[in-house]
Design an enzyme around this catalytic site. Structure first.
Site, PDB file in Angstrom:
ATOM      1  N   SER A  26       0.850  -1.198   0.000  1.00 25.68           N
ATOM      2  CA  SER A  26       0.000   0.000   0.000  1.00 25.68           C
ATOM      3  C   SER A  26       0.883   1.243   0.000  1.00 25.68           C
ATOM      4  O   SER A  26       2.057   1.158  -0.369  1.00 25.68           O
ATOM      5  CB  SER A  26      -0.943  -0.035   1.215  1.00 25.68           C
ATOM      6  OG  SER A  26      -1.947   0.935   1.087  1.00 25.68           O
ATOM      7  N   ASN A  27       0.346   2.368   0.374  1.00 21.08           N
ATOM      8  CA  ASN A  27       1.137   3.601   0.412  1.00 21.08           C
ATOM      9  C   ASN A  27       0.670   4.476   1.568  1.00 21.08           C
ATOM     10  O   ASN A  27      -0.242   4.114   2.303  1.00 21.08           O
ATOM     11  CB  ASN A  27       1.053   4.325  -0.937  1.00 21.08           C
ATOM     12  CG  ASN A  27      -0.380   4.672  -1.287  1.00 21.08           C
ATOM     13  OD1 ASN A  27      -1.032   5.464  -0.605  1.00 21.08           O
ATOM     14  ND2 ASN A  27      -0.915   4.043  -2.333  1.00 21.08           N
ATOM     15  N   ARG A  28       1.293   5.653   1.708  1.00 23.37           N
ATOM     16  CA  ARG A  28       1.079   6.469   2.911  1.00 23.37           C
ATOM     17  C   ARG A  28      -0.131   7.388   2.833  1.00 23.37           C
ATOM     18  O   ARG A  28      -0.337   8.208   3.717  1.00 23.37           O
ATOM     19  CB  ARG A  28       2.343   7.295   3.175  1.00 23.37           C
ATOM     20  CG  ARG A  28       3.547   6.448   3.551  1.00 23.37           C
ATOM     21  CD  ARG A  28       4.775   7.309   3.749  1.00 23.37           C
ATOM     22  NE  ARG A  28       4.528   8.381   4.693  1.00 23.37           N
ATOM     23  CZ  ARG A  28       4.865   9.658   4.496  1.00 23.37           C
ATOM     24  NH1 ARG A  28       5.467  10.022   3.390  1.00 23.37           N
ATOM     25  NH2 ARG A  28       4.601  10.568   5.411  1.00 23.37           N
TER      26      ARG A  28
END
Ligand code: CTP
Length: 226
Positions: A26-28
């Site tokens: 995923s990402n931030r």
């Protein structure tokens, strides 16, 4: 006769691409910008459908519909389904660009060796919407999360994805972009208009962006239906 409301379709948050039952890529992205845009559009008396990846946020009250998704593929399907009835589509989600080629149905076990994950590209949702555009298709707005050559890279995305507007923001700074409560942005249109927004609270920035989009919408409508 009452005027029909402008309908916004907004995406927000990250996507999760599964590796196995307990792991994902995923990402931030926190989803704050997309949720703030949805709130601002509701406050501006628009109809709002929000398609959101996994976030820890309370949805704004007054949404027409909240569609919660996990992966890029799910987000693509939901956005495609909602797009034909939208007037303005804002892709604020940080959609994963890659996903594992295969998802293990069992938890991967360590064996002391290197583990190589093979990734394949996900669908670029915004580029697909841009490629399919017809005369009276919705106004298309993208975000460009950049760490360098911000305006140049954002302009490239605006043109490549056939968008009406791109909102460029610097995600390398702690006080703007991912997770932060504030953001600074430059909005660029395909016709060359540029709006600069200095660092401000994401909710305030969202109101500015929504106001600008609503202002443009009537002009955009008369242009595309000629
Ligand atoms: N986007 C999308 N589908 C994807 C990837 C991105 O719809 N699979 C949208 C984002 O929601 C955003 C815009 O495209 O509105 C630009 O996203 P960004 O991550 O800045 O750029 P990418 O196109 O992914 O390119 P790169 O990661 O190489 O900068």
């Amino acid at each position: 006769m009452s005027k029909t409301k402008i309908k916004f379709l907004i995406s927000a948050g990250p996507t999760r691409e599964r590796i196995d039952p307990v792991r994902f890529i995923s990402n931030r992205s926190s989803g704050k910008m997309g949720y703030a845009l949805a709130e601002a559009a509701i406050a501006a008396d628009c109809e709002v459908v929000l398609v959101a990846g996994p976030v820890a946020l309370q949805p704004p009250t007054g949404l027409e519909n909240l569609v919660e998704v996990e992966s890029a593929a799910e987000m693509a399907r939901e956005i495609r389904g909602e797009a034909p009835s939208a007037d303005i589509i804002v892709m604020a989600a940080a959609v994963a660009d890659y996903r594992p080629v295969s998802v293990s149905s069992e938890k991967l076990k360590k064996n002391g060796e290197d583990l190589i994950l093979r990734l394949e590209p996900t669908e670029d949702i915004l580029a697909a919407l841009g490629a399919d555009r017809e005369g009276d298709s919705p106004m298309l707005v993208g975000f460009a999360a950049e760490t360098d050559n911000i305006l140049e890279n954002a302009k490239g995305k605006l043109l490549r994805k056939n968008l009406d507007w791109i909102i460029a923001n610097d995600v390398s700074k702690p006080d703007s972009g991912f997770q932060s409560d504030s953001n600074a942005a430059v909005m660029m249109s395909k016709t060359g208009a540029k709006l600069r927004f200095p660092l401000m609270d994401k909710k305030k920035l969202a109101c500015e962006i929504v106001d600008a989009l609503i202002r443009q919408y009537s002009g955009f409508k008369s242009e595309t239906t000629l």
